[in-house]
Design a protein around this motif. Structure first.
Motif, PDB file in Angstrom:
ATOM      1  N   PRO A 354      40.812 -37.389   5.842  1.00 28.34           N
ATOM      2  CA  PRO A 354      41.116 -37.781   7.236  1.00 28.34           C
ATOM      3  C   PRO A 354      41.402 -36.595   8.150  1.00 28.34           C
ATOM      4  CG  PRO A 354      42.321 -39.168   5.675  1.00 28.34           C
ATOM      5  CD  PRO A 354      41.722 -38.048   4.879  1.00 28.34           C
ATOM      6  N   HIS A 355      41.662 -35.428   7.567  1.00 27.18           N
ATOM      7  CA  HIS A 355      41.991 -34.232   8.361  1.00 27.18           C
ATOM      8  C   HIS A 355      40.792 -33.290   8.512  1.00 27.18           C
ATOM      9  CE1 HIS A 355      46.064 -35.672   7.847  1.00 27.18           C
ATOM     10  NE2 HIS A 355      45.914 -35.640   6.536  1.00 27.18           N
ATOM     11  N   LEU A 356      39.601 -33.831   8.343  1.00 30.96           N
ATOM     12  CA  LEU A 356      38.367 -33.033   8.456  1.00 30.96           C
ATOM     13  C   LEU A 356      37.490 -33.621   9.564  1.00 30.96           C
ATOM     14  CD1 LEU A 356      37.640 -32.686   4.622  1.00 30.96           C
ATOM     15  CD2 LEU A 356      38.506 -30.879   6.140  1.00 30.96           C
ATOM     16  N   PRO A 357      37.835 -33.392  10.826  1.00 26.08           N
ATOM     17  CA  PRO A 357      37.085 -34.025  11.928  1.00 26.08           C
ATOM     18  C   PRO A 357      35.627 -33.590  12.005  1.00 26.08           C
ATOM     19  CG  PRO A 357      38.667 -32.393  12.767  1.00 26.08           C
ATOM     20  CD  PRO A 357      38.978 -32.600  11.321  1.00 26.08           C
ATOM     21  N   TYR A 358      35.348 -32.321  11.691  1.00 25.48           N
ATOM     22  CA  TYR A 358      33.948 -31.891  11.784  1.00 25.48           C
ATOM     23  C   TYR A 358      33.109 -32.540  10.682  1.00 25.48           C
ATOM     24  CZ  TYR A 358      29.900 -28.989  12.834  1.00 25.48           C
ATOM     25  OH  TYR A 358      28.652 -28.557  13.199  1.00 25.48           O
ATOM     26  N   LEU A 359      33.691 -32.679   9.490  1.00 23.31           N
ATOM     27  CA  LEU A 359      32.985 -33.375   8.410  1.00 23.31           C
ATOM     28  C   LEU A 359      32.627 -34.797   8.848  1.00 23.31           C
ATOM     29  CD1 LEU A 359      32.176 -33.189   5.293  1.00 23.31           C
ATOM     30  CD2 LEU A 359      34.238 -34.541   4.929  1.00 23.31           C
ATOM     31  N   LYS A 360      33.548 -35.454   9.546  1.00 23.45           N
ATOM     32  CA  LYS A 360      33.267 -36.807  10.011  1.00 23.45           C
ATOM     33  C   LYS A 360      32.156 -36.817  11.059  1.00 23.45           C
ATOM     34  CE  LYS A 360      37.806 -38.687   8.885  1.00 23.45           C
ATOM     35  NZ  LYS A 360      37.269 -39.558   7.836  1.00 23.45           N
ATOM     36  N   MET A 361      32.067 -35.772  11.873  1.00 25.72           N
ATOM     37  CA  MET A 361      30.964 -35.674  12.824  1.00 25.72           C
ATOM     38  C   MET A 361      29.631 -35.471  12.095  1.00 25.72           C
ATOM     39  SD  MET A 361      32.364 -33.626  16.192  1.00 25.72           S
ATOM     40  CE  MET A 361      33.416 -32.379  15.454  1.00 25.72           C
ATOM     41  N   VAL A 362      29.665 -34.680  11.021  1.00 22.09           N
ATOM     42  CA  VAL A 362      28.463 -34.502  10.194  1.00 22.09           C
ATOM     43  C   VAL A 362      28.032 -35.848   9.608  1.00 22.09           C
ATOM     44  CG1 VAL A 362      27.588 -33.487   8.039  1.00 22.09           C
ATOM     45  CG2 VAL A 362      28.894 -32.078   9.658  1.00 22.09           C
ATOM     46  N   GLU A 417      17.160 -33.841  17.004  1.00 22.00           N
ATOM     47  CA  GLU A 417      17.913 -32.661  16.564  1.00 22.00           C
ATOM     48  C   GLU A 417      19.181 -33.078  15.821  1.00 22.00           C
ATOM     49  OE1 GLU A 417      20.598 -29.159  18.696  1.00 22.00           O
ATOM     50  OE2 GLU A 417      18.895 -30.028  19.779  1.00 22.00           O
ATOM     51  N   PHE A 418      19.464 -32.381  14.701  1.00 22.13           N
ATOM     52  CA  PHE A 418      20.705 -32.620  13.959  1.00 22.13           C
ATOM     53  C   PHE A 418      21.811 -31.798  14.608  1.00 22.13           C
ATOM     54  CE2 PHE A 418      23.734 -31.763  10.496  1.00 22.13           C
ATOM     55  CZ  PHE A 418      23.965 -33.056  10.041  1.00 22.13           C
ATOM     56  N   ASN A 419      22.696 -32.485  15.327  1.00 20.74           N
ATOM     57  CA  ASN A 419      23.713 -31.792  16.107  1.00 20.74           C
ATOM     58  C   ASN A 419      25.029 -32.574  16.045  1.00 20.74           C
ATOM     59  OD1 ASN A 419      25.168 -30.242  17.935  1.00 20.74           O
ATOM     60  ND2 ASN A 419      24.255 -31.240  19.730  1.00 20.74           N
ATOM     61  N   PRO A 420      25.871 -32.315  15.038  1.00 22.24           N
ATOM     62  CA  PRO A 420      27.132 -33.059  14.913  1.00 22.24           C
ATOM     63  C   PRO A 420      28.033 -32.912  16.134  1.00 22.24           C
ATOM     64  CG  PRO A 420      26.655 -31.856  12.891  1.00 22.24           C
ATOM     65  CD  PRO A 420      25.670 -31.383  13.909  1.00 22.24           C
ATOM     66  N   GLU A 421      27.914 -31.797  16.855  1.00 24.27           N
ATOM     67  CA  GLU A 421      28.787 -31.580  18.025  1.00 24.27           C
ATOM     68  C   GLU A 421      28.583 -32.632  19.110  1.00 24.27           C
ATOM     69  OE1 GLU A 421      28.915 -27.675  15.937  1.00 24.27           O
ATOM     70  OE2 GLU A 421      27.348 -29.140  16.386  1.00 24.27           O
ATOM     71  N   ARG A 422      27.501 -33.395  19.056  1.00 23.47           N
ATOM     72  CA  ARG A 422      27.297 -34.440  20.068  1.00 23.47           C
ATOM     73  C   ARG A 422      28.420 -35.488  19.999  1.00 23.47           C
ATOM     74  NH1 ARG A 422      22.302 -36.039  20.407  1.00 23.47           N
ATOM     75  NH2 ARG A 422      21.286 -34.858  18.729  1.00 23.47           N
ATOM     76  N   PHE A 423      29.116 -35.557  18.863  1.00 24.66           N
ATOM     77  CA  PHE A 423      30.198 -36.523  18.717  1.00 24.66           C
ATOM     78  C   PHE A 423      31.570 -35.937  19.051  1.00 24.66           C
ATOM     79  CE2 PHE A 423      26.847 -38.231  15.956  1.00 24.66           C
ATOM     80  CZ  PHE A 423      26.800 -39.542  16.412  1.00 24.66           C
ATOM     81  N   ASP A 424      31.597 -34.661  19.445  1.00 26.73           N
ATOM     82  CA  ASP A 424      32.864 -34.038  19.836  1.00 26.73           C
ATOM     83  C   ASP A 424      33.366 -34.697  21.124  1.00 26.73           C
ATOM     84  OD1 ASP A 424      34.995 -32.355  19.630  1.00 26.73           O
ATOM     85  OD2 ASP A 424      33.955 -30.575  20.360  1.00 26.73           O
ATOM     86  N   ASP A 425      34.608 -35.148  21.110  1.00 24.14           N
ATOM     87  CA  ASP A 425      35.197 -35.852  22.271  1.00 24.14           C
ATOM     88  C   ASP A 425      34.413 -37.104  22.648  1.00 24.14           C
ATOM     89  OD1 ASP A 425      37.287 -34.015  22.579  1.00 24.14           O
ATOM     90  OD2 ASP A 425      36.012 -32.671  23.761  1.00 24.14           O
ATOM     91  N   SER A 426      33.760 -37.703  21.650  1.00 29.95           N
ATOM     92  CA  SER A 426      33.003 -38.934  21.896  1.00 29.95           C
ATOM     93  C   SER A 426      33.679 -40.087  21.151  1.00 29.95           C
ATOM     94  CB  SER A 426      31.560 -38.778  21.406  1.00 29.95           C
ATOM     95  OG  SER A 426      30.895 -40.029  21.414  1.00 29.95           O
ATOM     96  N   SER A 427      33.706 -41.240  21.779  1.00 30.32           N
ATOM     97  CA  SER A 427      34.311 -42.416  21.145  1.00 30.32           C
ATOM     98  C   SER A 427      33.307 -43.197  20.301  1.00 30.32           C
ATOM     99  CB  SER A 427      34.897 -43.338  22.217  1.00 30.32           C
ATOM    100  OG  SER A 427      33.866 -43.792  23.088  1.00 30.32           O
ATOM    101  N   ILE A 428      32.057 -42.760  20.278  1.00 32.92           N
ATOM    102  CA  ILE A 428      31.022 -43.486  19.539  1.00 32.92           C
ATOM    103  C   ILE A 428      31.296 -43.403  18.040  1.00 32.92           C
ATOM    104  CG2 ILE A 428      28.570 -43.549  18.949  1.00 32.92           C
ATOM    105  CD1 ILE A 428      27.947 -42.621  21.747  1.00 32.92           C
ATOM    106  N   ASP A 429      31.273 -44.549  17.386  1.00 32.05           N
ATOM    107  CA  ASP A 429      31.487 -44.613  15.950  1.00 32.05           C
ATOM    108  C   ASP A 429      30.449 -45.548  15.339  1.00 32.05           C
ATOM    109  OD1 ASP A 429      32.631 -44.202  13.464  1.00 32.05           O
ATOM    110  OD2 ASP A 429      34.684 -44.436  14.191  1.00 32.05           O
TER     111      ASP A 429
END
Length: 506
Positions: A354-362, A417-429
């Motif tokens: 739960p403490h790995l936000p970038y992994l969750k974006m991946v 494009e594979f870009n996990p950063e698109r979910f940074d500050d995004s509420s999309i789940d």
């Protein structure tokens, strides 16, 4: 007989064109009175089946680009409404969820389940609602998923050990081959209490039979699209005989699993497995005099669990690793995050994820580009309603093209494009409330096992990134990784195996 005598069949033969003309006019009249979705031209008898290639989600996506995000096709005699936009998907899965949350119960589906209705095939009704309640509240609740944490951690540790042995020789490993045994074992232990390796309940044999069942479910059934005559094709092609054989074997396996749990000498475990839970519900229902809950119900639910979860976690993890291998910047960022958090502990615990936000974006980006099911399971409409202004008739099949929606440039910038950063500050789940991202569906027919599956993938992926550096085989470049898809049984898999060289760190 007089030469003027008329054979009894001759008037019928002469009337046949008139009957067909009347039927055509009646259908044409219906079409004139309704605003039906646009359709590609179709051929007699087969309809649009000739326009569907080996990757149906891609074929339908191309057709939707020409005919629109709400599109009407004919597969044989069956009308199919294909949904390819988030806006239309929201109308189907939220606004009109109750009008189209049934399932077509075909003749072959009845054979598949041996007269026990299961969640996948059960039409909407009281039975389905009760079984859904059991799954959501008893089998896949957050507390229940958490209770199996030790099983997941043990099996992921075995996965890391297996890859570590291969890393000593610096040879590439086939990641799917490495991932399948532990994910299958996790599912068996959670559902049945143990892996049953080397016994009458050998899980490797069970996996083989289950894969055959998945292949049959994903294959073409003439009975479904050609009423009254399609069964002849299925009968003489051997389809029904294969179904009988496969599902008798599955039924036998599930019965052995239940008998194992009824053995009074069975060791009592700390946590109930899923069979324990279902047998408890059976006893409680019998005492309360409520709706009957039988052994066939238990088998049906177990069948659905294995069908939906047998390979999903392994395939999703492989897609994530393939994308990371093609994008070294993203790989390094994900590895730095997990290693900085875990330090020198030697492994990633489930409590760390739960403490790995970038992994969750991946994870989100992997599920966007490579959803386990490119097409959500079909729904059958139960009442007339409108989608995007088009009339949808009862008894139509609705197919939501999840793959096409997740690559729609209207909702996603640079969608390929594979870009996990698109979910940074995004509420999309991916939990079913955002209709531009629907890997697990939404509404009444959303996948109840979503949390259990994603928890397994996150733990496995975190440990693969923490414990190893990953290199491409000698002479290979990132752009050489083939990302073409193939449609395995029920899943969208990577066409060519992903082989990477692990370098052990911890």
């Amino acid at each position: 007989m007089s030469v003027f005598a008329v054979p009894i069949w001759l008037p019928l033969l002469l009337l046949l064109p008139c009957i067909l003309l009347l039927m055509k006019n009646k259908i044409h009249g219906r079409r004139q009175n309704k605003n039906l979705p646009p359709s590609p031209p179709y051929l007699p008898i087969i309809g649009n089946l000739h326009q569907i290639g080996n990757l149906p989600h891609q074929s339908l996506s191309r057709l939707a680009q020409r005919y629109g995000p709400v599109m009407l096709l004919k597969f044989g005699a069956k009308p199919i409404v294909v949904i390819s936009s988030a806006k239309a998907a929201k109308e189907v899965l939220k606004v009109h969820d109750l009008d189209c949350c049934s399932r077509p119960l075909s003749a072959s589906a009845g054979k598949l389940t041996y007269n026990y209705q299961d969640i996948v095939f059960a039409p909407y009704g009281e039975y389905w609602r009760e079984i859904r309640k059991v799954c959501v509240l008893e089998l896949f609740s957050a507390a229940r998923v958490q209770s199996y944490r030790s099983i997941r951690e043990e099996e992921v540790a075995l996965l890391v050990n297996s890859i570590s042995q291969s890393s000593s020789s610096a040879t590439p490993v086939n990641l799917l081959e490495k991932m399948l045994p532990p994910t299958a074992s996790i599912l068996c232990r959670i559902a049945l209490g143990k892996s049953f390796r080397g016994s009458d309940l050998d899980n490797e044999k069970f996996q083989e039979v289950l894969h055959e069942a998945e292949a049959m479910l994903a294959s073409f059934s003439a009975s479904e699209f050609f009423p009254y005559v399609g069964w002849i094709v299925d009968r003489f092609s051997g389809r029904f005989q294969r179904l009988d054989k496969i599902f008798h074997e599955l039924d036998n396996f599930l019965q052995l699993a239940i008998d194992f749990h009824l053995n009074p000498d069975k060791t009592k475990e700390e946590h109930e497995d899923l069979v324990d839970v279902l047998l408890r519900i059976e006893r409680e229902q019998a005492k309360s005099g409520g709706a009957p809950f039988t052994r066939d119900n238990i088998k049906a639910i177990l069948f659905d669990i294995f069908l939906g979860g047998s390979n999903t976690a392994a395939v999703t993890t492989v897609w994530a690793m393939a994308e990371l291998a093609r994008n070294p910047r993203v790989m390094k960022k994900a590895q730095d995050e997990v290693r900085n958090l875990v330090g020198n502990k030697g492994k990633v615990a489930e409590s760390d994820t739960p403490h790995l936000p970038y992994l969750k974006m991946v994870m989100k980006e992997t599920l966007r580009l490579h959803p386990p099911a490119a097409m959500l399971l079909p729904r059958e409409t139960m009442a007339p309603f409108k989608i995007s202004g088009y009339d949808i008739c009862p008894k139509s099949l609705l197919q939501v093209n999840n793959w096409a929606i997740a690559r729609d440039p209207e909702y996603w910038k640079n969608p390929e494009e594979f870009n996990p950063e698109r979910f940074d500050d995004s509420s999309i789940d991916y939990k079913g409330q955002n209709f531009e991202l629907l890997p697990f569906g939404s509404g009444r027919r959303g996948c109840p096992g979503m949390h259990m599956g994603t928890t397994t993938v996150e733990l496995a992926l975190a440990n693969l990134l923490y414990c190893f550096n990953w290199k491409l085989p000698s002479g290979m470049k990132e752009e050489d990784i083939n990302m073409e898809e193939s449609t395995g049984p029920g899943l969208t898999q990577k066409r060519t195996p992903l082989k990477l060289v692990p370098v052990k760190l911890f």
